[in-house]
Design an enzyme around this catalytic site. Sequence first.
Site, PDB file in Angstrom:
ATOM      1  N   GLY A  40       0.880  -1.092  -0.164  1.00 21.13           N
ATOM      2  CA  GLY A  40       0.147  -0.010   0.083  1.00 21.13           C
ATOM      3  C   GLY A  40       0.914   1.207   0.003  1.00 21.13           C
ATOM      4  O   GLY A  40       1.905   1.639  -0.885  1.00 21.13           O
ATOM      5  N   GLU A 114       2.712   1.308  11.486  1.00 22.34           N
ATOM      6  CA  GLU A 114       1.762   0.278  11.395  1.00 22.34           C
ATOM      7  C   GLU A 114       1.009  -0.375  12.662  1.00 22.34           C
ATOM      8  O   GLU A 114      -0.019  -1.239  12.478  1.00 22.34           O
ATOM      9  CB  GLU A 114       2.506  -0.910  10.356  1.00 22.34           C
TER      10      GLU A 114
END
Length: 206
Positions: A40, A114
């Site tokens: 991504g 993350e």
Amino acid sequence: MTADLVLPDPDTLLRAVEEPVARARPVLPKDRDWWVFGYGSLMWNPGFPHHEGRSALLRGYHRRFCVFSLRYRGTPERPGLVLGLAPGGACRGMAFRVPASEGEEVLDYLWEREMITGVYRPRWLRVDTPQGPAHALSFVADPGHGQYCRLNAENTAALIRQGVGLRGPCRDYLINTERHLRDMGIRDRMLSRLIDLLEEPNPDKR
């Protein structure tokens, strides 16, 4: 929003932020460079030092908008979506080689970026690159986490349309990811379909 979209209440989503799932940090290879797999925003905005980036194929997982975004691309009251690795199929992305001398600092950065809520399970997975296979740190979405979701294309597009967070509109996240893949010569049909849906009239404003 389409009529069949039912979201968790904001308090439930807020708990995912306030009560993060603890994950064990991966053990880095000793005195060796190591790899990170991006599928991504890490592809077009890695944000960490690396010696090289290669196109890479991960088998056994596919790219999917399956994670409610409550910070970067949305809020608990108006969630957006970000990508995760979901089981099945395959995923083309980028593998980045991290220098051993900066390994711990890069892991600190990735953990902050993350792993704030623990929605991902960090795993070492084999990826195939034009120069040969590598084992790369990969962030796999956890289906048991409160941020995980399973939505059809129309409802996915609805959340992407509404989501805005600290890093901007969710729409930009989708478009940048699809554009980067196109620049690599990769066509992701799911991302293209979502962009087509975003260009259709917003049903909430008809």
